[in-house]
Design an enzyme around this catalytic site. Sequence first.
Site, mmCIF file in Angstrom:
data_model
loop_
_atom_site.group_PDB
_atom_site.id
_atom_site.type_symbol
_atom_site.label_atom_id
_atom_site.label_comp_id
_atom_site.label_asym_id
_atom_site.label_seq_id
_atom_site.Cartn_x
_atom_site.Cartn_y
_atom_site.Cartn_z
ATOM 1 C CD GLU A 38 -0.229 0.980 3.418
ATOM 2 O OE1 GLU A 38 -0.158 2.097 2.858
ATOM 3 O OE2 GLU A 38 -0.188 0.826 4.643
ATOM 4 C CG ASP A 116 9.618 -8.885 -4.824
ATOM 5 O OD1 ASP A 116 8.949 -8.193 -4.040
ATOM 6 O OD2 ASP A 116 10.126 -8.434 -5.872
#
Length: 249
Positions: A38, A116
């Site tokens: 976010e 990742d």
Amino acid sequence: MIDAGRYLERIGYRGPVGPTLETLRGIHRAHMMAVPFENLSVRRGEPIELDEEKLFGKIVARRRGGFCYELHGLFGALLQAIGFQVARLAGRVGVNGIPFDHMALRVDLDEPWLADVGFGDSFLLPLRLRSREPQDGGCGRRYRIDALDGGLLLLREGPKGWEREYQFTLEEWPLSAFEGGCRYHRTSPDSHFTRNTVVSRATETGRITLSGRRLIVTEQGGRKETELAGDAEVSRVLAEQFGLEEWVP
């Protein structure tokens, strides 16, 4: 050193803890489902400091998310705290991306792995760095790592074939090396992070994403988009689906 126990509780991980592939896969997957990708801090104009203690306060204590520099700044510290050997890697997302455009992690076990948790809609399970064959990303899609221009290129298989994700090298960098890239994506009008609010996390069946006022839900290959009626509805989705507050249009 960070409090690994609190961090593991934050992501809901209850499996074995130790520098093994089983642990890496379990923690990676749990993180993708619990901690949203976010950019609310960018949209709010909040300062972002690449400091492990401050990142811990934001992501673990305040139960927020972040973008790649924040998520990998802290996730790398978690892996190191429980005994993994970790290197921070620099990547470029676009062909003309800036230096230190993206941060990923190399985790060394019997062989090196690419981790990742900060690229949004990406693989749930780490990938073998030495393999050039297609690999299952644990999310219903395959990924491949190819050699390119003295580095490596991550590709994702899509409906039209193999699509570029990002280019990277195996050179190890300290967290401080990414401050310029973080500053650019936090402040530049050319950065996509300053132009639109994005909140996204993996689910058991796919992914849920808030892009502007559009709620996008993917489940088992299907996709549904809903335009949310107003700020109150957006705030409800942020709280219920992501554990977040304070909508920024």
